[in-house]
Structures are given as structure tokens and as C-alpha cells.
Design a protein around this motif. Structure first.
Motif, PDB file in Angstrom:
ATOM      1  N   UNK A 299       0.843  -1.187   0.000  1.00  0.00           N
ATOM      2  CA  UNK A 299       0.000   0.000   0.000  1.00  0.00           C
ATOM      3  C   UNK A 299       0.887   1.249   0.000  1.00  0.00           C
ATOM      4  N   UNK A 300       0.835   2.000  -1.070  1.00  0.00           N
ATOM      5  CA  UNK A 300       1.680   3.196  -1.200  1.00  0.00           C
ATOM      6  C   UNK A 300       1.279   4.275  -0.204  1.00  0.00           C
ATOM      7  N   UNK A 306       4.638   6.621   6.406  1.00  0.00           N
ATOM      8  CA  UNK A 306       5.777   6.174   7.226  1.00  0.00           C
ATOM      9  C   UNK A 306       6.955   7.121   7.009  1.00  0.00           C
ATOM     10  N   UNK A 307       6.787   8.355   7.422  1.00  0.00           N
ATOM     11  CA  UNK A 307       7.833   9.356   7.213  1.00  0.00           C
ATOM     12  C   UNK A 307       9.015   9.155   8.140  1.00  0.00           C
ATOM     13  N   UNK A 308       8.853   8.361   9.179  1.00  0.00           N
ATOM     14  CA  UNK A 308       9.936   8.145  10.140  1.00  0.00           C
ATOM     15  C   UNK A 308      10.612   6.788   9.940  1.00  0.00           C
ATOM     16  N   UNK A 311       8.819   1.280   9.136  1.00  0.00           N
ATOM     17  CA  UNK A 311       8.563   0.027   8.424  1.00  0.00           C
ATOM     18  C   UNK A 311       9.623  -0.298   7.379  1.00  0.00           C
ATOM     19  N   UNK A 312      10.703   0.470   7.317  1.00  0.00           N
ATOM     20  CA  UNK A 312      11.740   0.195   6.317  1.00  0.00           C
ATOM     21  C   UNK A 312      12.243  -1.243   6.440  1.00  0.00           C
ATOM     22  N   UNK A 313      12.399  -1.908   5.282  1.00  0.00           N
ATOM     23  CA  UNK A 313      12.874  -3.286   5.282  1.00  0.00           C
ATOM     24  C   UNK A 313      11.782  -4.307   5.501  1.00  0.00           C
ATOM     25  N   UNK A 466      15.672   9.107  -2.367  1.00  0.00           N
ATOM     26  CA  UNK A 466      14.705  10.193  -2.199  1.00  0.00           C
ATOM     27  C   UNK A 466      13.702   9.892  -1.089  1.00  0.00           C
ATOM     28  N   UNK A 467      14.037   8.878  -0.250  1.00  0.00           N
ATOM     29  CA  UNK A 467      13.166   8.470   0.875  1.00  0.00           C
ATOM     30  C   UNK A 467      11.810   7.964   0.405  1.00  0.00           C
ATOM     31  N   UNK A 468      11.771   7.482  -0.828  1.00  0.00           N
ATOM     32  CA  UNK A 468      10.561   6.866  -1.360  1.00  0.00           C
ATOM     33  C   UNK A 468      10.740   5.355  -1.306  1.00  0.00           C
ATOM     34  N   UNK A 469       9.717   4.664  -0.843  1.00  0.00           N
ATOM     35  CA  UNK A 469       9.817   3.212  -0.712  1.00  0.00           C
ATOM     36  C   UNK A 469       9.627   2.559  -2.072  1.00  0.00           C
TER      37      UNK A 469
END
Length: 847
Positions: A299-300, A306-308, A311-313, A466-469
Motif C-alpha cells: 500500500x503506497x 511512514x515518514x519516520x 517500516x523500512x525493510x 529520495x526516501x521513497x519506498x
């Protein structure tokens, strides 16, 4: 939803809807109308009902671009079908779409509106308030719990309900939900796939968070069951809903803080995860590895929120990527939306562009005003992001499934038979039988449970510069393949939490290495254990072994307890210190005996040698030599011949030795009797009788040994019980009776000899040999009496050493006590070696 009959004299009887009528948020007329139920809003305002007045209608809040996108995909599919000349020619499809606000109540009201319609119905007195269903099929909802309620309502009427995103496995139960179908796989497969994914990365200690509804609870139940089968433990499993009070969500945060697991498996909708993320950011909780279901993993909108980088990874399952040609252009064509001019579009436009249309109730310059000509170009928004294309494709396939069913029912060829009455049950039947290929090349079909084939992509959240997932597909899961091939990961670099390239570790206890076994910790799950070293003679050659395996009898565990090695064979060898010393003692005794024999042979004509039958003395020396040498047969690796030889040679040589000593003792006694006046006893025990006695006594032992060897002879034996880590090579006795008969016979002769020598010890003679025989027999008996307990209690090769020591000690006792005094006189006191001295005519003592 209820209909009531209203009667009036001025009016004809009518069936009117009880309560306020539900109005569709999007509407299009057509020959055949399809229903749609979507959550155009994700929440609603809570009101405290007092039950003193009629409850107000549900006030929806939080515009949901996700479901709005899905609804527009339904519009696109219907427009495409209407423009087609191959499918439903001459038939136009329309739609009525209702907003459920994500509420069960809202969904049920919408379903009843689609089933009954909102208009009043004429009521002739003979006809009840019934009529055909308004729609032949309903598309929606996009979550499981509302679908369960809606399917329960429309199921008895056999109206097909086709969901593009309701995954709860419970909806596959056709006895409860006979008309429900879906174009997304059941969570039964997703739950099992998630468990296999967790197991693949070695995570056996995980936390679990789920949405407190049918989707989350049922999905997590299947995941938990599969996890137990795969050896995965849940440290905690908690549930919440986005409308729960903050203190309940705070409890979940506290549980996470105090947990030791670093992997969190989630069965959450994207709306619930958004609420949880806000709390996680507030408490600065990062560093967890998230494993997600398809409810949020691709879900984009969630990724944007999730600006912080909490959920990365993240890794999880999503329905396979798809591309529906033309749907993007349709969604971004705001002109076709602008034409509708309804309240839903106004809210969509104002929320999308963050503006307000001019209204007399709004003061100027309070907020940016909407012109209606805003441009989507350059706008970064979840609505313009096409990451939900797989869901749009699911809805697209659902609409086409209905269209294909209608095409067959209306017997469409060049034209369709518009007169045919549509029966929802017939529509449902044809939809379930449908098998066709969509324009995207997908095979569309439903199994007996109304589910499509289960296939998933494994998605990894990889943040870019660019901090985009970036949602990267790193693997696939296909439930139709054999169990060992269902999950496959591609050779791609995975990004884990906090941008790490190392797979996180989440275990309650470290793996037990080979050589140890797992012992569960009391009161804790099976994943929490201690590693205990295997015992002596046991091994474990795999990681995380639950038990140690006993080595075969001839093998023993190595120091690491991971391999069984062949036991070292132990026997009394010549090379080791003890064997060398005993060998040296044996050879020394043999040499001493040979020296004594040489001295006696040299001085064989002297009185001290000739006295007491020199022939018996030389035979005794010969037997002592054999006694010393027979001890050598007890050393070395036992073999069949050596085992039989050592005991028989030992028994026969010692009996020969005892026979000679017994003969010498008897000769001393007879000699004394013969010196008495009138005595003539020597003729009864002369040299012939002495030789015969030795022969008879020895033959008796030979017979015992022959019987022993014939009945049950000694044999080589691997003793595995005395010493656990070594094999003791020894000679088994065969028949214990034979062994103790041989020893008993030797002991009997020795005892008899001792008694006779003891009786003759005070006979008047300057050199009374009976004294030395008595002393030698005393030593002999003492040695062999102590031998028995020492032999029985000595382990392994030491028992053989005790036996050799007994042989050597008794042999040395006989040699020293009987022959050394004589050698002393021969060599050191020759003046005493005279006939007169032997006859007692010299009064001086020997020593």
C-alpha cells in the motif's frame, strides 16, 4: 431493511421502506445495473445513543482514496464492456455504488438497498410486498468483516457478492456464505505462506499483531497453527481496532517494549497500521523487522505515511503485480468525474487538492478555493499512485466474470435476448462455472469454494535515496506446487530493518550445536530451551537436536559429542609399562631358574644337591621355568589359541610344580621315618614311586583341562561393560566350573603340601628342607588367596596383570624359598656342603 404497507383511502396501497432511504454515492443507468459497496470513507463519528429519539444516520469521516480508486476501476470496466461489440452486444450496464464507511451496519444497509430498491411499490391486496432483486450481482466490499455481514444478508437470495480484497478464510464456507466469491486468494494460503516465510529466515521467536476483526483473527489463527507445526513460537499475540481507545493501544506498545522478539508478524489492514504507526513514532520504537500481509504490504499510502521509516525493510506477501491497460488514464481523467457533480466528487476534489469550493457559509481567505480546473500533473498523492493496480485488476476480473455470465444467460451472439428474466441464482451458477482469459492474460476461474488459485509475490520495502519506498519483488509463493517448492526466493539483495543487509535474528534461545540437546525451560514455550551436552557414549550430529543418540556398543562419543568413534581396544601388551615390567619379571625369573639349574647341575654330585632326590629338584626347576614363561601367554591381544593355551599351560605347569614339591615333602617325611630303627618305608616311596606320583598328579590336571577345552573352552571376548569408553579384550572362561576346578586342584595340592611340610618342619636335620617348603607354601597360598578377590574386582587388563603377578609371585616364592638357601650353601658355605653336615653330625647352624 424493512418494507411496510401503507393504506389510505385517497391513495392506493404502497410498500414503502421503513426508515430513511439509502442513496447511492455513484450512479449510472443501464439495461442491467450492477451493485457496488465500497468504503468511500474509512471511519465514522461515534455517537452516544440515548435511546430516547431516533438514531441519526451514520456520519462518515476520513475520505478513503483507496476504495475510491477501486470504485473507479469498476466504472472503467463497465465502460469498457459497454463499448465492446463482443461482450453483451446491445446491452448497457449501469451501476449503483454505496458507501459503507467501513461499517458493518453501513454495508448491510447498502446491501438491502441494492436488493430491495428505495422506491415505493404498488400493492394490490392479493400480492405481497415482494419483487425481483434490483441487481444481479454486487461488487465489494474490500475487507472481510463487512463482507461476512453482507454475504449473510444476500446469501439466501443467491445474489453473487464478488470481493476483490476480502481474504478471510471463513468466507470459503459455502454452507454459510453460498453466494460469496472473490478474485483474491483466501487467507488460509496466505497465513501458511507467511509462516513458511518466517521459518525460511530462521525466525522462531516472533510477536504478532492483528486487526480485531474476522480478517485479522482468522488469519492469525491459521498462522499460529501453521507456526506451531513449523517450530515457530509467538511471544505475544495482540489484537486492536483503529477505533479502540488509546489506552488499549498503549498496552500493545508496552508489550512490544518488554518483548525480546525482534520480528513482528502482522495481519492488519492499512487503516489500523496507520494508527499503530503514530503510536510507535510517539514512543520512538524502531528496529523491528515487520512481516506483513497483503492488507498493507504493497500500500503506497501506508508507505507515504511512514515518514519516520519505522517500516523500512518490511517483507510480506502481496497479490501478483498486474497492469490493466487504460485504467490509469481513466482514473486520472478528472473531467469524467467533474461531470458527476455529486457530493462525493466534491469531497474527493477538495481532499485531493486541499481546497474548498466557494460556499456562502465559508468566509473568504480562510482556505484555498477550488476552481474545478486543478491539474493532477506533478501532484504526488496516493490517488495518482498505481501501486493498487493488483486490486484494481481483481475488481476488473470480477466485473468481467459477471459480464461473461450475463452473456451466456442472455444467449448473446450478434444481439442479446433482452426479454430473458435474470435470476440471481442462475447468474451465480454461471459465474462459478466461468473460465476465461482476461485481456491481461490472466486465467479467471473459481473453485468449489468460490476462490481463485493462490499465488503471491514476496515484497520487500527498500527505501531509495529520495526516501521513497520501492516495493521490490524478491520471491514467489504458489500454493499449487508441491510443499517443498511453494516458496521460492530470487537471488536479490534484501534490505532489512534500519537499512541492514544482515538478516535479523529473532530467537528465544540460540541454536544448540551438534553435541548438545535441547531441554525446555520450565513454563516457557518450546522455542525457549537450554542446550545440554550429550552424556558419555551419546552424540547429536545435527543442530537443535531434541535428543542424543546412544552410540553402538563398539563405539564411543568423541570429546565434542558429535561423532561416534570406534572404541580403543585395551589389552595387556608388551609395549606398555606394566606389560614391560611383568615381561621383565617373567624373563628374570626364567633366568634365575636357569642359573639355579646350572648351579645344581654343576654341583650335582654334592651332598646338598643329591639329598632329597636331585631328580625332583631338576623337574621342579623345569616346571618353575614353565611357570615363569607361561605368564607371557597372558600378554598380547587375545586369540582363540592364546586363550586356550594360557589357562591350560598355567594349570598343568603349576600342578607339575606342586607335584614335585609334594614329592619332595613326602621324601623328607619318609627319610625321617626310614632313619628310625626297623623302619622300611623308603621302599614304598622310592624314585619310581616319586616319578609315578608326579605323573599321576599331573595327569589328573591334564584330564581336567582336556574336559574343560572339550566342553566349553576359553575364548576371546570383547568386554564392553567393565569400562564404557574402551573395549577390553580378554579371554572369557568358557566354563567357570573348568576354571575353578583347575585352580581348586592346584590349591588342594598346595594345601596338602603345606600341611605335610608343616608337620615335618621340626624334624631333626641340619638342613631341614621341610621348613623352606612350609614357608614357600605359605607364600604360595597367601598369594593365591589374595588373588581371588583382587582378580574379581580388577577391571580390564588389570585382572590379567593380577593373574600374572600371582603366577610370578608364587613362582618366585617357590624358587627363592626352596633353592636359594641351597645355592647359598653351595656357593658361599661350601664347608657345610658335606655328608656329615647333612646327617646332623656337625652341630653348627647353616646361617
Amino acid at each position: 431493511m424493512f418494507l411496510m404497507a401503507s393504506f389510505s383511502r385517497a391513495e392506493e396501497p404502497l410498500c414503502r421502506q421503513r426508515g430513511e432511504a439509502e442513496s447511492p454515492q455513484q450512479l449510472k443507468d443501464g439495461d442491467i445495473t450492477l451493485g457496488g459497496i465500497f468504503s468511500f470513507h474509512s471511519s465514522w463519528k461515534n455517537r452516544q445513543d440515548t435511546y430516547t429519539h431516533k438514531p441519526l444516520p451514520l456520519e462518515c469521516t476520513s475520505f478513503n482514496f483507496r476504495d475510491f480508486q477501486i470504485a473507479q476501476a469498476m466504472c472503467f470496466a463497465i465502460e469498457e464492456i459497454n463499448n465492446s461489440t463482443e461482450l453483451l452486444p446491445g446491452i448497457s450496464l449501469g451501476y449503483q455504488m454505496y458507501d459503507s464507511c467501513g461499517s458493518i451496519t453501513g454495508g448491510v444497509k447498502a446491501a438491502l438497498a441494492l436488493t430491495n430498491g428505495n422506491e415505493a411499490v404498488s400493492l394490490p391486496t392479493e400480492i405481497p410486498c415482494t419483487k425481483a432483486a434490483q441487481v444481479p450481482a454486487i461488487m465489494g466490499e474490500t475487507s472481510s468483516t463487512p463482507c461476512i455481514a453482507i454475504a449473510t444478508v444476500v446469501g439466501p437470495f443467491h445474489i453473487p457478492l464478488i470481493s476483490p480484497f476480502a481474504t478471510c478464510a471463513c468466507l470459503s464456507d459455502k454452507s454459510k456464505y453460498p453466494s460469496f466469491l472473490r478474485t483474491i486468494p483466501s487467507d488460509y494460503y496466505q497465513s501458511r505462506a507467511l509462516a513458511q516465510l518466517v521459518k525460511h529466515f530462521g525466525w522462531t521467536w516472533v510477536g504478532a499483531i492483528r486487526t480485531d476483526d474476522d480478517y485479522g483473527n482468522k488469519g492469525m489463527a491459521t498462522f499460529t497453527e501453521t507456526s506451531q507445526q513449523l517450530g515457530i513460537c509467538l511471544e505475544y499475540s495482540v489484537a486492536f481496532f483503529r477505533t479502540d481507545p488509546p489506552n488499549k493501544i498503549q498496552k500493545i506498545i508496552n508489550i512490544m517494549k518488554h518483548s525480546t522478539s525482534k520480528v513482528i508478524v502482522t495481519f492488519l489492514s492499512h487503516l489500523d497500521l496507520d494508527v499503530l504507526m503514530q503510536m510507535l513514532f510517539y514512543h520512538n520504537m524502531t528496529g523491528y523487522q515487520w512481516v506483513g500481509s497483503e492488507g498493507w504490504i504493497f500500500d503506497s499510502q501506508t508507505a507515504e505515511m511512514d515518514t519516520h521509516h519505522i517500516l523500512d525493510g518490511a517483507i510480506g506477501l502481496s497479490i501478483p503485480k498486474a497492469h490493466v491497460k487504460g485504467v490509469r488514464e481513466f482514473l486520472l481523467d478528472l473531467k469524467q468525474l467533474n461531470l458527476s457533480g455529486n457530493k462525493l466528487f466534491t469531497e474527493f476534489w477538495e481532499t485531493l487538492f486541499n481546497c474548498k469550493f466557494k460556499s456562502p457559509n465559508i468566509r473568504e481567505n480562510i482556505q484555498k478555493q477550488c476552481t474545478g480546473n486543478e491539474d493532477l500533473n506533478g501532484l504526488q498523492h496516493s490517488y495518482t499512485d498505481m501501486s493498487l493496480m493488483p486490486i484494481l485488476n481483481n475488481l476488473y476480473k470480477g466485473v468481467y466474470s459477471v459480464a461473461h455470465a450475463l452473456h451466456k444467460i442472455l444467449d448473446c451472439n450478434v444481439t442479446c435476448n433482452k426479454v430473458t428474466q435474470l435470476d440471481p441464482f442462475m447468474v451465480l451458477h454461471h459465474i462459478r462455472k466461468n473460465k476465461f482469459k482476461s485481456k491481461q492474460g490472466d486465467d479467471v476461474s473459481f473453485n468449489e469454494d468460490g476462490d481463485p488459485p493462490a499465488k503471491y509475490e514476496i515484497i520487500n520495502w527498500q527505501p531509495t535515496e529520495k526516501s521513497v519506498v520501492d516495493f521490490v519483488t524478491v520471491g514467489l509463493y504458489d500454493a499449487s506446487l508441491p510443499a517443498d517448492k511453494q516458496l521460492s526466493l530470487q537471488n536479490k539483495t534484501l534490505i532489512w530493518t534500519q537499512n541492514s543487509l544482515q538478516v535479523p535474528v529473532s530467537v528465544c534461545s540460540e541454536k544448540c550445536s551438534p553435541g548438545t540437546r535441547k531441554v525446555l525451560q520450565k513454563g516457557k514455550p518450546v522455542c525457549c530451551y537450554d542446550c545440554i551436552r550429550c552424556g558419555d557414549g551419546e552424540i547429536s550430529n545435527i543442530t537443535d537436536s531434541v535428543s542424543c543418540v546412544q552410540c553402538p556398543p563398539e563405539f564411543w562419543s568423541n570429546d565434542r559429542r558429535d561423532v561416534c568413534v570406534k572404541k580403543e581396544a585395551e589389552f595387556l601388551s608388551y609395549e606398555e609399562m606394566m606389560g614391560a615390567l611383568l615381561t621383565a619379571a617373567s624373563l628374570c625369573g626364567t633366568c634365575m631358574t636357569a642359573v639355579v639349574a646350572f648351579i645344581f647341575f654343576t654341583y650335582r654330585k654334592t651332598p646338598i644337591v643329591r639329598a632329597n632326590n636331585s631328580e625332583l629338584s631338576f623337574l621342579l626347576l623345569f616346571s618353575l621355568t614353565l611357570c615363569f614363561l607361561c605368564s607371557l601367554t597372558f600378554m598380547g591381544r587375545p586369540s582363540e589359541w592364546s586363550c586356550m593355551l594360557r589357562h591350560t599351560v598355567f594349570g598343568i605347569t603349576f600342578v607339575l610344580c606342586m607335584s614335585c614339591v609334594l614329592g619332595k615333602t613326602v621324601v623328607v617325611l619318609m627319610a625321617f621315618r626310614a632313619s628310625l630303627p626297623g623302619s622300611n618305608v623308603m621302599k614304598w616311596f622310592g624314585p619310581t614311586q616319586q616319578r609315578l606320583s608326579v605323573l599321576v598328579f599331573t595327569l589328573i590336571q591334564v584330564v581336567i583341562c582336556v574336559l574343560w577345552l572339550a566342553i566349553s573352552p576359553p575364548f576371546p571376548f570383547k568386554n564392553l561393560k567393565v569400562v564404557k569408553d574402551r573395549i577390553i579384550l580378554e579371554c572369557a572362561l568358557g566354563s567357570p566350573v573348568g576354571f575353578w576346578a583347575v585352580l581348586g586342584y592346584i590349591g588342594l595340592l598346595a594345601l596338602f603340601c603345606f600341611v605335610l611340610a608343616f608337620l615335618a618342619r621340626k624334624l631333626p636335620d641340619n638342613f631341614n628342607e621341610a621348613k623352606f617348603i612350609t614357608f614357600s607354601m605359605l607364600i604360595f597360598c597367601a598369594v593365591w588367596l589374595t588373588f581371588i578377590p583382587a582378580y574379581v574386582s580388577s577391571p580390564g587388563k588389570f585382572s590379567v596383570a593380577v593373574e600374572i603377578f600371582a603366577i610370578l609371585a608364587s613362582s618366585f616364592g617357590l624358587l627363592i624359598c626352596i633353592f636359594i638357601p641351597k645355592c647359598y650353601i653351595i656357593l658361599m658355605k661350601p664347608e657345610r656342603n658335606t655328608k656329615n653336615n647333612m646327617m646332623g653330625k656337625v652341630t653348627s647352624k647353616i646361617f
